[in-house]
Design an enzyme around this catalytic site. Structure first.
Site, mmCIF file in Angstrom:
data_model
loop_
_atom_site.group_PDB
_atom_site.id
_atom_site.type_symbol
_atom_site.label_atom_id
_atom_site.label_comp_id
_atom_site.label_asym_id
_atom_site.label_seq_id
_atom_site.Cartn_x
_atom_site.Cartn_y
_atom_site.Cartn_z
ATOM 1 N N GLU A 44 56.544 123.142 112.168
ATOM 2 C CA GLU A 44 56.772 124.426 112.756
ATOM 3 C C GLU A 44 57.385 124.320 114.074
ATOM 4 O O GLU A 44 56.821 123.857 114.829
ATOM 5 C CB GLU A 44 55.478 125.206 112.439
ATOM 6 N N GLU A 58 60.188 132.564 108.194
ATOM 7 C CA GLU A 58 58.999 133.200 107.567
ATOM 8 C C GLU A 58 58.759 134.478 108.447
ATOM 9 O O GLU A 58 59.024 134.723 109.686
ATOM 10 C CB GLU A 58 57.701 132.298 107.794
ATOM 11 N N ASP A 94 50.620 123.564 104.196
ATOM 12 C CA ASP A 94 49.202 123.425 104.620
ATOM 13 C C ASP A 94 48.653 124.806 104.276
ATOM 14 O O ASP A 94 47.274 124.823 104.620
ATOM 15 C CB ASP A 94 49.322 123.377 106.201
ATOM 16 N N ASP A 116 54.187 119.421 104.363
ATOM 17 C CA ASP A 116 53.924 119.798 105.752
ATOM 18 C C ASP A 116 53.210 118.972 106.696
ATOM 19 O O ASP A 116 52.242 118.177 106.389
ATOM 20 C CB ASP A 116 52.819 121.238 105.480
ATOM 21 N N LYS A 127 57.963 118.908 106.677
ATOM 22 C CA LYS A 127 58.251 120.252 107.247
ATOM 23 C C LYS A 127 57.320 120.435 108.384
ATOM 24 O O LYS A 127 56.146 119.961 108.368
ATOM 25 C CB LYS A 127 58.006 121.431 106.385
HETATM 26 O O1 KIV Z 1 52.292 126.016 104.221
HETATM 27 C C1 KIV Z 1 53.083 126.706 103.417
HETATM 28 O O2 KIV Z 1 52.765 126.898 102.142
HETATM 29 C C2 KIV Z 1 54.455 127.213 104.022
HETATM 30 C C3 KIV Z 1 55.197 128.069 103.081
HETATM 31 C C4 KIV Z 1 54.363 129.401 103.094
HETATM 32 C C5 KIV Z 1 56.519 128.232 103.914
HETATM 33 O O3 KIV Z 1 54.503 126.761 105.031
#
Ligand code: KIV
Length: 276
Positions: free
Chosen positions: A122, A189, A51, A90, A120
């Protein structure tokens, strides 16, 4: 006579990625478009449709207003542009934090519309129930702990995590919660090196570092950062491998100069021009 067909390698799966714990480093990079995916595919293991796209492509100040539709459109483009890498998309802010059911609806939509291998999201302890809910229903999840940009307002900015004893304990507990919930890997991160290293030693799934530790099982970076295309700000963890921003600017400056001087297009760039 038999015809020998070229071997078509199947894409790397999330199981292939999980199996790399402690093995060859897992190479991950962000990708938001089909042409970039095509250029990077053969060199990497994971293409992450992150994202960060909101900031890098759309010029937003942060990732909070990225939508599921944006992730679906760019995720589908990256899947079309690649053949080998494991593509992870994401989940954007607001699409999964409300409830496990809301997260499932959004994740299933993203997976069905893009063809990606997993999503993914968070968060550590607070997202463990949701990760477990998704994994039990067929959605592979990559976790993301440490500095989680969608929570930057809570952290008071993009702050490095794990500096105090209490901070280190929180990130470690988050990582263990993500592992326990069934994630196949996790991003760490912007977390201090010793804490990232310790997490990598103590969890059984691959850790993918960004501003974390060389000891992580893999590394991820934003492609436009290392290529010198996104120049708004450069975090400490970025290394520049090219200066394509300068190349783009120079190429367009020359094009503009040639158009203004009547040098472009030349006879080779038009159809049916009379030979002089
Ligand atoms: O959104 C993204 O690009 C990320 C990476 C930087 C891990 O979550």
């Amino acid at each position: 006579m038999s015809t020998v067909l070229p071997t078509r390698h199947p894409r790397l799966s999330v199981r292939d990625i999980a199996a790399r714990k402690g093995g060859d480093p897992i190479v991950c990079i962000t990708s938001y478009s089909a042409p970039m995916a095509k250029l990077m595919d053969e060199h990497v293991d994971v293409l992450l449709v992150g994202d960060t796209m909101g900031m890098v492509l759309y010029g937003l100040d942060n990732t909070l207003s990225v939508t599921v539709d944006m992730m679906v459109n760019h995720g589908a483009a990256v899947c079309r542009g690649s053949q080998k890498a494991c593509v992870i998309v994401d989940m954007p802010f607001g699409s999964y934090q409300g409830s496990p059911e809301a997260a499932f609806d959004a994740a299933a939509h993203i997976m069905a519309e893009t063809g990606c291998a997993g999503v993914k999201l968070e968060g550590g302890c607070v997202m463990a129930e949701t990760i477990e809910f998704l994994v039990a229903r067929g959605i592979p999840v990559m976790g993301h702990v440490g500095m989680t940009p969608q929570s930057a307002n809570v952290f008071g900015g993009f702050k490095t995590q794990g500096r105090s004893d209490e901070g280190a304990r929180i990130v470690l507990e988050d990582a263990k919660a993500v592992e326990g919930a069934g994630a196949f890997s996790m991003v760490i991160e912007q977390t201090i090196e010793p804490v990232s290293r310790r997490i990598t030693e103590e969890v059984s799934i691959p850790t993918i570092g960004i501003g974390a530790s060389p000891a992580c099982d893999g590394q991820i970076i934003v492609a436009e950062d290392i290529l010198g295309i996104f120049q708004d700000f450069t975090p400490k963890f970025v290394k520049r491998y090219a200066e394509l921003g300068t190349d783009v600017s120079e190429a367009v400056r020359t094009y503009a100069e040639e158009v203004r001087a009547g040098k472009f297009p030349g006879p080779n760039h038009v159809y049916g021009a009379k030979k002089s």
